[in-house]
Design a protein around this motif. Structure first.
Motif, PDB file in Angstrom:
ATOM      1  N   SER A 194       0.857  -1.326  -0.131  1.00  0.00           N
ATOM      2  CA  SER A 194       0.134  -0.067   0.095  1.00  0.00           C
ATOM      3  C   SER A 194       0.963   1.277  -0.048  1.00  0.00           C
ATOM      4  O   SER A 194       0.653   2.427  -0.593  1.00  0.00           O
ATOM      5  N   THR A 195       1.896   1.222   0.658  1.00  0.00           N
ATOM      6  CA  THR A 195       3.036   2.233   0.778  1.00  0.00           C
ATOM      7  C   THR A 195       3.512   2.561  -0.596  1.00  0.00           C
ATOM      8  O   THR A 195       3.632   3.763  -1.028  1.00  0.00           O
ATOM      9  N   LEU A 196       3.747   1.555  -1.229  1.00  0.00           N
ATOM     10  CA  LEU A 196       4.211   1.642  -2.622  1.00  0.00           C
ATOM     11  C   LEU A 196       3.431   2.253  -3.661  1.00  0.00           C
ATOM     12  O   LEU A 196       3.603   3.193  -4.194  1.00  0.00           O
ATOM     13  N   PHE A 197       2.045   1.634  -3.374  1.00  0.00           N
ATOM     14  CA  PHE A 197       0.953   2.366  -4.382  1.00  0.00           C
ATOM     15  C   PHE A 197       0.793   3.924  -3.929  1.00  0.00           C
ATOM     16  O   PHE A 197       0.469   4.468  -4.918  1.00  0.00           O
ATOM     17  N   ASP A 198       0.936   4.118  -2.577  1.00  0.00           N
ATOM     18  CA  ASP A 198       0.897   5.609  -2.376  1.00  0.00           C
ATOM     19  C   ASP A 198       1.759   6.395  -3.101  1.00  0.00           C
ATOM     20  O   ASP A 198       1.550   7.547  -3.561  1.00  0.00           O
ATOM     21  N   CYS A 199       3.037   5.725  -3.129  1.00  0.00           N
ATOM     22  CA  CYS A 199       4.020   6.541  -3.941  1.00  0.00           C
ATOM     23  C   CYS A 199       3.705   6.771  -5.415  1.00  0.00           C
ATOM     24  O   CYS A 199       4.011   7.743  -6.039  1.00  0.00           O
ATOM     25  N   LEU A 200       3.460   5.577  -5.916  1.00  0.00           N
ATOM     26  CA  LEU A 200       3.045   5.657  -7.328  1.00  0.00           C
ATOM     27  C   LEU A 200       1.850   6.554  -7.572  1.00  0.00           C
ATOM     28  O   LEU A 200       1.873   7.377  -8.832  1.00  0.00           O
ATOM     29  N   ALA A 201       0.875   6.463  -6.731  1.00  0.00           N
ATOM     30  CA  ALA A 201      -0.305   7.480  -7.109  1.00  0.00           C
ATOM     31  C   ALA A 201      -0.308   9.033  -6.730  1.00  0.00           C
ATOM     32  O   ALA A 201      -0.706   9.727  -7.372  1.00  0.00           O
ATOM     33  N   GLY A 202       0.888   9.299  -5.963  1.00  0.00           N
ATOM     34  CA  GLY A 202       1.230  10.792  -5.450  1.00  0.00           C
ATOM     35  C   GLY A 202       0.678  11.181  -4.183  1.00  0.00           C
ATOM     36  O   GLY A 202       0.777  12.185  -3.833  1.00  0.00           O
ATOM     37  N   THR A 203       0.030  10.189  -3.223  1.00  0.00           N
ATOM     38  CA  THR A 203      -0.553  10.587  -2.239  1.00  0.00           C
ATOM     39  C   THR A 203       0.644  10.648  -1.047  1.00  0.00           C
ATOM     40  O   THR A 203       0.509  11.164   0.051  1.00  0.00           O
ATOM     41  N   VAL A 204       1.831   9.946  -1.433  1.00  0.00           N
ATOM     42  CA  VAL A 204       2.961   9.872  -0.392  1.00  0.00           C
ATOM     43  C   VAL A 204       4.008  10.183  -1.377  1.00  0.00           C
ATOM     44  O   VAL A 204       4.161   9.819  -2.450  1.00  0.00           O
ATOM     45  N   VAL A 232       9.606   8.037  -9.746  1.00  0.00           N
ATOM     46  CA  VAL A 232       8.361   7.588 -10.361  1.00  0.00           C
ATOM     47  C   VAL A 232       8.259   8.062 -11.630  1.00  0.00           C
ATOM     48  O   VAL A 232       8.247   9.368 -11.875  1.00  0.00           O
ATOM     49  N   LEU A 233       8.102   7.010 -12.785  1.00  0.00           N
ATOM     50  CA  LEU A 233       7.670   7.740 -14.176  1.00  0.00           C
ATOM     51  C   LEU A 233       6.572   7.126 -14.735  1.00  0.00           C
ATOM     52  O   LEU A 233       6.131   6.192 -14.398  1.00  0.00           O
ATOM     53  N   LEU A 234       5.793   8.189 -15.363  1.00  0.00           N
ATOM     54  CA  LEU A 234       4.488   7.837 -16.017  1.00  0.00           C
ATOM     55  C   LEU A 234       4.707   8.232 -17.482  1.00  0.00           C
ATOM     56  O   LEU A 234       4.927   9.373 -18.053  1.00  0.00           O
ATOM     57  N   GLY A 235       4.633   7.056 -18.309  1.00  0.00           N
ATOM     58  CA  GLY A 235       4.871   7.400 -19.836  1.00  0.00           C
ATOM     59  C   GLY A 235       6.154   7.738 -19.962  1.00  0.00           C
ATOM     60  O   GLY A 235       6.497   8.770 -20.945  1.00  0.00           O
ATOM     61  N   GLY A 236       7.372   7.564 -19.252  1.00  0.00           N
ATOM     62  CA  GLY A 236       8.702   7.884 -19.267  1.00  0.00           C
ATOM     63  C   GLY A 236       8.854   9.430 -18.630  1.00  0.00           C
ATOM     64  O   GLY A 236       9.957   9.929 -18.810  1.00  0.00           O
ATOM     65  N   ARG A 259      -1.132  13.824 -11.501  1.00  0.00           N
ATOM     66  CA  ARG A 259      -1.117  12.512 -12.077  1.00  0.00           C
ATOM     67  C   ARG A 259      -2.194  12.016 -12.856  1.00  0.00           C
ATOM     68  O   ARG A 259      -2.386  11.384 -13.718  1.00  0.00           O
ATOM     69  N   VAL A 260      -3.304  12.541 -12.273  1.00  0.00           N
ATOM     70  CA  VAL A 260      -4.663  12.269 -12.508  1.00  0.00           C
ATOM     71  C   VAL A 260      -4.585  12.762 -14.059  1.00  0.00           C
ATOM     72  O   VAL A 260      -5.368  12.268 -15.144  1.00  0.00           O
ATOM     73  N   ARG A 261      -4.410  14.150 -14.246  1.00  0.00           N
ATOM     74  CA  ARG A 261      -4.529  14.736 -15.506  1.00  0.00           C
ATOM     75  C   ARG A 261      -3.514  14.022 -16.752  1.00  0.00           C
ATOM     76  O   ARG A 261      -3.888  14.171 -17.768  1.00  0.00           O
ATOM     77  N   LEU A 262      -2.550  13.505 -16.132  1.00  0.00           N
ATOM     78  CA  LEU A 262      -1.808  12.808 -17.045  1.00  0.00           C
ATOM     79  C   LEU A 262      -2.398  11.080 -17.409  1.00  0.00           C
ATOM     80  O   LEU A 262      -1.453  10.664 -18.121  1.00  0.00           O
ATOM     81  N   LEU A 273      -4.517   1.847 -11.253  1.00  0.00           N
ATOM     82  CA  LEU A 273      -3.956   1.181 -10.107  1.00  0.00           C
ATOM     83  C   LEU A 273      -5.229   0.720  -9.119  1.00  0.00           C
ATOM     84  O   LEU A 273      -6.058   1.318  -8.968  1.00  0.00           O
ATOM     85  N   LEU A 274      -5.474  -0.537  -8.697  1.00  0.00           N
ATOM     86  CA  LEU A 274      -6.360  -1.212  -8.227  1.00  0.00           C
ATOM     87  C   LEU A 274      -5.940  -1.890  -7.005  1.00  0.00           C
ATOM     88  O   LEU A 274      -5.188  -2.902  -6.890  1.00  0.00           O
ATOM     89  N   ASP A 275      -6.527  -1.179  -5.687  1.00  0.00           N
ATOM     90  CA  ASP A 275      -6.171  -1.991  -4.359  1.00  0.00           C
ATOM     91  C   ASP A 275      -7.283  -2.718  -4.169  1.00  0.00           C
ATOM     92  O   ASP A 275      -8.405  -2.523  -3.606  1.00  0.00           O
ATOM     93  N   GLU A 276      -6.817  -4.340  -4.285  1.00  0.00           N
ATOM     94  CA  GLU A 276      -7.858  -5.285  -3.838  1.00  0.00           C
ATOM     95  C   GLU A 276      -9.005  -5.156  -4.558  1.00  0.00           C
ATOM     96  O   GLU A 276     -10.459  -4.797  -3.784  1.00  0.00           O
ATOM     97  N   PRO A 277      -9.401  -5.057  -5.761  1.00  0.00           N
ATOM     98  CA  PRO A 277     -10.349  -4.740  -6.349  1.00  0.00           C
ATOM     99  C   PRO A 277     -11.649  -5.724  -6.259  1.00  0.00           C
ATOM    100  O   PRO A 277     -12.805  -5.393  -6.566  1.00  0.00           O
ATOM    101  N   ALA A 278     -11.384  -7.018  -5.867  1.00  0.00           N
ATOM    102  CA  ALA A 278     -12.246  -8.098  -5.769  1.00  0.00           C
ATOM    103  C   ALA A 278     -12.944  -8.212  -4.512  1.00  0.00           C
ATOM    104  O   ALA A 278     -13.833  -9.000  -4.269  1.00  0.00           O
TER     105      ALA A 278
END
Length: 267
Positions: A48-58, A65-69, A80-83, A188-193
């Protein structure tokens, strides 16, 4: 569903500390377009901490972290949402007094996807580049995206009902539909099921597999090894803040080290 090309999401040497503890200890990870990438591991592994880093909340203490290079390490969530990055959460977050359709429409009205850069960034923006805002969406476009997402997740029958009165499984699908209505390039999906019944899980698998087949990049945290085996192309297994195994799904799920860390027997 999205008319935008997928984008590769990459973590390079990401570290996040809390006090003297490294919750994420130098993780490298890639979620490419057209693939479903799964992140697994026991509770407290750092997922979850890694997810937060990827999403930008942490913000990571180090690493990139690279998005589309593009380096987005220092960009906030809304940039990040706008990207083109969208995220769902382990704890469901909906607006209970709004209808199911209006909850999904919130996502459809979010500007998403990059447009050509027209200026250099001001000092302090990541990599010296601005995160350009995507064009605002018309009411007609938002309505079309909302209806499409509702239909995709089988929510048209409850679209006019208040979200607060829906069972957990439906609310999980509402959150997924809202994220998808924004037409992200990376999801990014955190426990989607979690909370879904058998039929809802089957629909989820079909939708997510279809999104990947159309070029979207998907990264999910999931505890169900059966679902991971059915859905993921690539798996990263974490333990104690580090990646202990990564590669094709069958190979990682069959790794004895992963079984010991995650619990259970190799698949």
């Amino acid at each position: 569903m999205s008319g935008l090309p997928g984008a590769r999401l990459t973590a390079r040497g990401v570290v996040r500390r809390y006090g003297g503890i490294e919750a994420v200890a130098g993780v490298d990870l890639a979620a490419p377009p057209g693939r479903v990438t799964a992140l697994i591991g026991p509770n407290g592994a750092g997922k979850s901490t890694l997810f937060d880093c990827l999403a930008g909340t942490v913000r990571p203490d180090s690493g990139r972290v690279l998005l589309g290079g593009r380096d987005v390490t220092r960009l906030p969530v809304h940039s990040r949402v706008r990207l083109g990055l969208a995220r769902t959460f382990q704890q469901i977050a909906v607006f209970p007094t709004l209808s199911v359709a209006d909850n999904v429409r919130v996502g459809a009205e979010q500007p998403s996807g990059p447009r050509p850069r027209t200026h250099r960034a001001t000092a302090g923006e990541a990599g010296g580049e601005a995160a350009e805002a995507a064009p605002e969406r018309s009411a007609e476009q938002a309505a079309e995206r909302t209806e499409r997402a509702l239909r995709l997740f089988g929510l048209l029958d409850v679209a006019a009902q208040p979200a607060g009165g829906q069972p957990t499984g439906v609310l999980r699908l509402v959150e997924l539909a809202r994220a998808l209505a924004g037409e992200p390039r990376v999801l990014l999906l955190d426990e989607p099921a979690a909370g879904l019944d058998t039929a809802q899980t089957a629909r989820l698998v079909t939708v997510l597999r279809g999104l990947a087949d159309h070029g979207m990049a998907l990264l999910l945290v999931e505890h169900d090894p059966g679902l991971v085996a059915e859905l993921a192309d690539t798996v990263y297994a974490m333990a104690d803040g580090r990646v202990v195994a990564a590669g094709p799904t069958a190979a990682v799920l069959g790794d004895a080290r992963v079984a010991r860390a995650w619990g259970g027997e190799p698949r």
